[in-house]
Design a protein around this motif. Structure first.
Motif, PDB file in Angstrom:
ATOM      1  N   GLU A 182      -3.474  -2.536  -4.524  1.00  0.00           N
ATOM      2  CA  GLU A 182      -3.726  -2.065  -3.161  1.00  0.00           C
ATOM      3  C   GLU A 182      -2.449  -2.094  -2.328  1.00  0.00           C
ATOM      4  O   GLU A 182      -2.116  -1.126  -1.622  1.00  0.00           O
ATOM      5  CB  GLU A 182      -4.809  -2.937  -2.524  1.00  0.00           C
ATOM      6  N   GLU A 183      -1.710  -3.194  -2.433  1.00  0.00           N
ATOM      7  CA  GLU A 183      -0.491  -3.361  -1.629  1.00  0.00           C
ATOM      8  C   GLU A 183       0.593  -2.353  -2.009  1.00  0.00           C
ATOM      9  O   GLU A 183       1.407  -1.963  -1.155  1.00  0.00           O
ATOM     10  CB  GLU A 183       0.065  -4.783  -1.823  1.00  0.00           C
ATOM     11  N   THR A 184       0.636  -1.954  -3.272  1.00  0.00           N
ATOM     12  CA  THR A 184       1.744  -1.123  -3.746  1.00  0.00           C
ATOM     13  C   THR A 184       1.392   0.359  -3.812  1.00  0.00           C
ATOM     14  O   THR A 184       2.201   1.163  -4.275  1.00  0.00           O
ATOM     15  CB  THR A 184       2.244  -1.612  -5.115  1.00  0.00           C
ATOM     16  N   GLY A 185       0.196   0.732  -3.358  1.00  0.00           N
ATOM     17  CA  GLY A 185      -0.083   2.148  -3.161  1.00  0.00           C
ATOM     18  C   GLY A 185      -0.838   2.861  -4.257  1.00  0.00           C
ATOM     19  O   GLY A 185      -0.919   4.101  -4.237  1.00  0.00           O
ATOM     20  N   TYR A 186      -1.409   2.128  -5.230  1.00  0.00           N
ATOM     21  CA  TYR A 186      -2.244   2.792  -6.225  1.00  0.00           C
ATOM     22  C   TYR A 186      -3.541   3.256  -5.566  1.00  0.00           C
ATOM     23  O   TYR A 186      -4.018   2.667  -4.592  1.00  0.00           O
ATOM     24  CB  TYR A 186      -2.553   1.846  -7.386  1.00  0.00           C
ATOM     25  N   ASP A 187      -4.106   4.302  -6.116  1.00  0.00           N
ATOM     26  CA  ASP A 187      -5.288   4.925  -5.514  1.00  0.00           C
ATOM     27  C   ASP A 187      -6.567   4.120  -5.760  1.00  0.00           C
ATOM     28  O   ASP A 187      -7.488   4.152  -4.940  1.00  0.00           O
ATOM     29  CB  ASP A 187      -5.447   6.338  -6.100  1.00  0.00           C
ATOM     30  N   ALA A 188      -6.634   3.424  -6.897  1.00  0.00           N
ATOM     31  CA  ALA A 188      -7.890   2.742  -7.239  1.00  0.00           C
ATOM     32  C   ALA A 188      -7.637   1.625  -8.240  1.00  0.00           C
ATOM     33  O   ALA A 188      -6.629   1.618  -8.948  1.00  0.00           O
ATOM     34  CB  ALA A 188      -8.912   3.732  -7.818  1.00  0.00           C
ATOM     35  N   PHE A 189      -8.590   0.701  -8.283  1.00  0.00           N
ATOM     36  CA  PHE A 189      -8.652  -0.346  -9.310  1.00  0.00           C
ATOM     37  C   PHE A 189      -9.955  -0.153 -10.069  1.00  0.00           C
ATOM     38  O   PHE A 189     -11.048  -0.211  -9.488  1.00  0.00           O
ATOM     39  CB  PHE A 189      -8.624  -1.741  -8.670  1.00  0.00           C
ATOM     40  N   PHE A 190      -9.842   0.092 -11.352  1.00  0.00           N
ATOM     41  CA  PHE A 190     -11.010   0.272 -12.217  1.00  0.00           C
ATOM     42  C   PHE A 190     -11.027  -0.798 -13.296  1.00  0.00           C
ATOM     43  O   PHE A 190      -9.995  -1.381 -13.629  1.00  0.00           O
ATOM     44  CB  PHE A 190     -10.986   1.650 -12.875  1.00  0.00           C
TER      45      PHE A 190
END
Length: 313
Positions: free
Chosen positions: A30-38
């Motif tokens: 989240e902090e580094t700009g990825y769109d999602a965590f799956f």
């Protein structure tokens, strides 16, 4: 610069992870700009790892992350239809969607890993029946979510008949959270994707195989007059990025793989090599990549891709 390609983080907690391990990865993503965590939805380790301290339940995890994160999207690749009844699953996903403020996505498949069913007492019917059940699950889940408030939902299913359901609760996202379907099945998979999917995902598939399966799904869309442009097209690939060959080798060894094999079958090498591979997947129409991160303790891996790869996309 490539055409826009979204990067998502994809984890395999059945290999051994606590909730706190997953939270650390999700927060860094989240902090580094990825769109999602799956995350995967499995109850048994694969391969020779010990699996300690054991598996975590996918939707229990996502419920926790819904409260412990703020902006990142959350989902499964893929929930096994064999694990849950469709009515309760529709309730669970709608609730987690509410808990997250509308950030949830449901990846769902037939279930395939026979040993985990044996290990935890879960019935495992034949492949044909699993597809029949998945098709009914999709009809029930989407039907419950899309029924107007105040009306009832009925479904004359063979496996999951539904009578007089108030079809509550409703998810935040309307008409429902995005549904991901995927896999290389040549006939039923494209047909189900054309009818029900918001996103079509291929895990660990070569460029040629991906292009061929995307084409089958486009043909299935055409057969029911659906515009294939409505679908998000995506791939999942194992990640092994390093600043130099030594770091690539170290990260490969940490997950028990060989650098040459990962470069051939995954998203591996220096940032420049990774960008080049991403470009080839973009070239066949893929617009979203799920980076399978197997060493959950190596948060620097996420940082490297965020700083050296993401700006080039």
């Amino acid at each position: 610069m490539l055409d826009h390609m979204e990067l998502r983080i994809f984890t395999e907690p059945q290999q051994g992870a606590t909730y706190d391990d997953l939270l650390a990865v999700a927060r860094r993503a989240e902090e580094t700009g990825y769109d999602a965590f799956f995350r995967s939805d499995h109850y048994l380790r694969m391969g020779s790892v010990s699996g300690q301290p054991g598996p975590t339940d996918a939707w229990t995890t996502l419920a926790g992350l819904a409260r412990d994160t703020r902006t990142i999207r959350l989902g499964t690749l893929m929930s096994a239809a064999t694990f849950r009844l469709p009515g309760p699953l529709a309730i669970t996903v709608a609730q987690v969607d509410q808990m997250s403020g509308g950030r949830v996505e449901l990846g769902i498949g037939t279930g395939w890993y026979a040993e985990e069913h044996e290990a935890y007492g879960i019935p495992f019917p034949s492949l044909g029946e699993r597809f029949d059940r998945l098709e009914e699950q999709l009809a029930v889940i989407t039907g419950l979510w899309r029924t107007p408030v105040g009306e009832n939902f009925d479904f004359a299913g063979r496996y999951y008949p539904v009578t007089g359901s108030p079809a509550l609760p409703k998810p935040v996202q309307q008409p429902g959270p995005p549904i991901l379907l995927g896999g290389m099945g040549p006939r039923r998979t494209p047909r189900l994707a054309a009818r029900y999917a918001d996103e079509f995902n291929l895990p660990f598939a070569s460029l040629a195989d991906s292009a061929a399966q995307f084409e089958r799904v486009r043909a299935a869309c055409a057969a029911i007059d659906r515009d294939p442009a409505e679908l998000m097209w995506s791939n999942a690939l194992v990640l092994c990025c390093g600043r130099d060959d030594a770091e690539v080798a170290r990260r490969a060894a940490a997950i028990g793989r060989e650098p040459a094999e990962l470069r051939e079958n995954g998203l591996a090498g220096t940032p420049a090599e990774v960008v080049d591979t991403i470009g080839r997947y973009a070239g066949i129409g893929s617009r979203r990549l799920y980076l399978q991160v197997l060493d959950l303790a190596d948060l620097d891996h996420l940082d490297l891709v965020a700083t050296e790869v993401m700006p080039q996309l």
